[in-house]
Design an enzyme around this catalytic site. Sequence first.
Site, mmCIF file in Angstrom:
data_model
loop_
_atom_site.group_PDB
_atom_site.id
_atom_site.type_symbol
_atom_site.label_atom_id
_atom_site.label_comp_id
_atom_site.label_asym_id
_atom_site.label_seq_id
_atom_site.Cartn_x
_atom_site.Cartn_y
_atom_site.Cartn_z
ATOM 1 N N LYS A 1 0.814 -1.218 0.000
ATOM 2 C CA LYS A 1 0.000 0.000 0.000
ATOM 3 C C LYS A 1 0.852 1.274 0.000
ATOM 4 O O LYS A 1 2.058 1.219 0.271
ATOM 5 C CB LYS A 1 -0.937 -0.039 1.205
ATOM 6 C CG LYS A 1 -1.925 -1.218 1.149
ATOM 7 C CD LYS A 1 -2.933 -1.138 2.289
ATOM 8 C CE LYS A 1 -3.892 -2.314 2.241
ATOM 9 N NZ LYS A 1 -4.959 -2.200 3.273
ATOM 10 N N TYR B 1 -12.701 -1.473 -3.533
ATOM 11 C CA TYR B 1 -13.183 -1.685 -2.165
ATOM 12 C C TYR B 1 -14.695 -1.517 -2.046
ATOM 13 O O TYR B 1 -15.202 -1.243 -0.950
ATOM 14 C CB TYR B 1 -12.460 -0.727 -1.210
ATOM 15 C CG TYR B 1 -11.042 -1.159 -0.879
ATOM 16 C CD1 TYR B 1 -10.790 -2.301 -0.118
ATOM 17 C CD2 TYR B 1 -9.944 -0.421 -1.321
ATOM 18 C CE1 TYR B 1 -9.498 -2.704 0.192
ATOM 19 C CE2 TYR B 1 -8.646 -0.811 -1.010
ATOM 20 C CZ TYR B 1 -8.430 -1.956 -0.250
ATOM 21 O OH TYR B 1 -7.153 -2.352 0.059
ATOM 22 N N PHE C 1 -15.265 3.912 7.513
ATOM 23 C CA PHE C 1 -13.903 4.259 7.097
ATOM 24 C C PHE C 1 -13.717 4.273 5.577
ATOM 25 O O PHE C 1 -12.599 4.448 5.083
ATOM 26 C CB PHE C 1 -12.887 3.299 7.737
ATOM 27 C CG PHE C 1 -13.127 1.838 7.431
ATOM 28 C CD1 PHE C 1 -12.705 1.279 6.232
ATOM 29 C CD2 PHE C 1 -13.771 1.018 8.348
ATOM 30 C CE1 PHE C 1 -12.920 -0.073 5.956
ATOM 31 C CE2 PHE C 1 -13.991 -0.330 8.086
ATOM 32 C CZ PHE C 1 -13.567 -0.872 6.882
ATOM 33 N N ARG D 1 -2.177 -14.568 4.304
ATOM 34 C CA ARG D 1 -2.807 -13.815 5.402
ATOM 35 C C ARG D 1 -2.075 -14.056 6.724
ATOM 36 O O ARG D 1 -1.963 -13.166 7.562
ATOM 37 C CB ARG D 1 -4.302 -14.130 5.492
ATOM 38 C CG ARG D 1 -5.048 -13.410 4.354
ATOM 39 C CD ARG D 1 -6.487 -13.799 4.262
ATOM 40 N NE ARG D 1 -7.323 -13.195 5.287
ATOM 41 C CZ ARG D 1 -7.818 -11.962 5.243
ATOM 42 N NH1 ARG D 1 -7.520 -11.161 4.228
ATOM 43 N NH2 ARG D 1 -8.607 -11.517 6.194
ATOM 44 N N THR E 1 -5.272 -7.305 10.586
ATOM 45 C CA THR E 1 -5.529 -5.991 9.980
ATOM 46 C C THR E 1 -5.015 -4.871 10.874
ATOM 47 O O THR E 1 -4.415 -3.907 10.401
ATOM 48 C CB THR E 1 -7.057 -5.809 9.762
ATOM 49 O OG1 THR E 1 -7.527 -6.907 8.985
ATOM 50 C CG2 THR E 1 -7.364 -4.516 9.033
ATOM 51 N N ARG F 1 2.796 -6.961 8.769
ATOM 52 C CA ARG F 1 2.131 -5.785 9.349
ATOM 53 C C ARG F 1 2.745 -5.403 10.692
ATOM 54 O O ARG F 1 2.825 -4.228 11.028
ATOM 55 C CB ARG F 1 0.628 -6.033 9.467
ATOM 56 C CG ARG F 1 -0.076 -5.870 8.114
ATOM 57 C CD ARG F 1 -1.531 -6.207 8.199
ATOM 58 N NE ARG F 1 -2.267 -5.891 7.002
ATOM 59 C CZ ARG F 1 -3.402 -6.487 6.666
ATOM 60 N NH1 ARG F 1 -3.918 -7.428 7.429
ATOM 61 N NH2 ARG F 1 -4.022 -6.139 5.560
ATOM 62 N N ASN G 1 -2.057 0.040 6.811
ATOM 63 C CA ASN G 1 -1.558 -1.247 7.303
ATOM 64 C C ASN G 1 -0.667 -1.994 6.303
ATOM 65 O O ASN G 1 -0.570 -3.202 6.338
ATOM 66 C CB ASN G 1 -2.713 -2.117 7.803
ATOM 67 C CG ASN G 1 -3.705 -2.459 6.718
ATOM 68 O OD1 ASN G 1 -3.530 -2.049 5.569
ATOM 69 N ND2 ASN G 1 -4.731 -3.207 7.047
ATOM 70 N N HIS H 1 -2.235 -5.461 1.509
ATOM 71 C CA HIS H 1 -3.524 -6.119 1.348
ATOM 72 C C HIS H 1 -3.268 -7.585 0.996
ATOM 73 O O HIS H 1 -2.304 -7.886 0.298
ATOM 74 C CB HIS H 1 -4.303 -5.461 0.196
ATOM 75 C CG HIS H 1 -5.522 -6.235 -0.221
ATOM 76 N ND1 HIS H 1 -6.703 -6.154 0.471
ATOM 77 C CD2 HIS H 1 -5.720 -7.109 -1.230
ATOM 78 C CE1 HIS H 1 -7.597 -6.953 -0.109
ATOM 79 N NE2 HIS H 1 -7.020 -7.542 -1.152
ATOM 80 N N GLU I 1 -9.767 -9.848 -7.662
ATOM 81 C CA GLU I 1 -8.839 -8.750 -7.401
ATOM 82 C C GLU I 1 -7.644 -8.802 -8.356
ATOM 83 O O GLU I 1 -7.177 -7.754 -8.829
ATOM 84 C CB GLU I 1 -8.374 -8.807 -5.945
ATOM 85 C CG GLU I 1 -9.507 -8.503 -4.975
ATOM 86 C CD GLU I 1 -9.178 -8.799 -3.514
ATOM 87 O OE1 GLU I 1 -10.058 -8.565 -2.669
ATOM 88 O OE2 GLU I 1 -8.055 -9.273 -3.212
HETATM 89 P P1 CMP Z 1 -7.462 -4.539 3.586
HETATM 90 O O1 CMP Z 1 -7.031 -5.884 3.999
HETATM 91 O O2 CMP Z 1 -6.841 -3.973 2.373
HETATM 92 O O3 CMP Z 1 -9.052 -4.510 3.392
HETATM 93 C C1 CMP Z 1 -9.871 -3.461 3.761
HETATM 94 C C2 CMP Z 1 -9.130 -2.316 4.360
HETATM 95 O O4 CMP Z 1 -9.923 -1.374 5.067
HETATM 96 C C3 CMP Z 1 -8.187 -2.839 5.418
HETATM 97 O O5 CMP Z 1 -7.145 -3.541 4.827
HETATM 98 C C4 CMP Z 1 -7.776 -1.551 6.121
HETATM 99 O O6 CMP Z 1 -6.778 -0.840 5.411
HETATM 100 C C5 CMP Z 1 -9.084 -0.775 6.029
HETATM 101 N N1 CMP Z 1 -9.752 -0.777 7.327
HETATM 102 C C6 CMP Z 1 -10.349 -1.816 7.929
HETATM 103 N N2 CMP Z 1 -10.866 -1.436 9.116
HETATM 104 C C7 CMP Z 1 -10.580 -0.125 9.248
HETATM 105 C C8 CMP Z 1 -10.845 0.832 10.249
HETATM 106 N N3 CMP Z 1 -11.516 0.504 11.366
HETATM 107 N N4 CMP Z 1 -10.415 2.091 10.057
HETATM 108 C C9 CMP Z 1 -9.756 2.435 8.923
HETATM 109 N N5 CMP Z 1 -9.467 1.547 7.929
HETATM 110 C C10 CMP Z 1 -9.866 0.293 8.099
#
Ligand code: CMP
Length: 139
Positions: free
Chosen positions: A11, A51, A59, A87, A93, A104, A114, A117, A128
Amino acid sequence: MISNKTFTMIKPDAVEKGHVGAILNKINVSGFRIVSMKMTQMSQRDAELFYAVHKERPFFGELVSFMSRGPIVAAILEKENAVDDFRTLIGATNPEEAAEGTLRKQFATSMGENALHGSDSNENAEIEGAFHFSVRDMF
Ligand code: CMP
């Protein structure tokens, strides 16, 4: 051996901080083969589409502006049990909950920013991967 594929994005936060090389090395030594890879920047529209499943979440706006603010590295990876193993490699996450040794834990700074993905199912890996790559770009 059942070999299958997953999709990842390094990212904008991790690209900005210069972590691409270290992350790719960890991915390689963890047994993933790179099938497709490119550096690209998603438009706001691209991020909204990618997304779309999260569009009702509070968010969503933050996620779209973050994911489109700078370049990412998108890749399709192949390995036995690719989705689950990737994963595990990236960790939770929320980086505060990510296990020691995960990407991460090492590179993410917050729930939103984070670092990586990873697809959550074989079906989403397919969708994807096809969002970013054509069949000609898969090796
Ligand atoms: P990703 O695995 O790319 O899939 C969805 C993304 O949403 C996740 O990683 C985070 O970057 C984002 N995300 C998920 N939960 C939150 C949150 N509570 N606040 C902000 N971003 C979030």
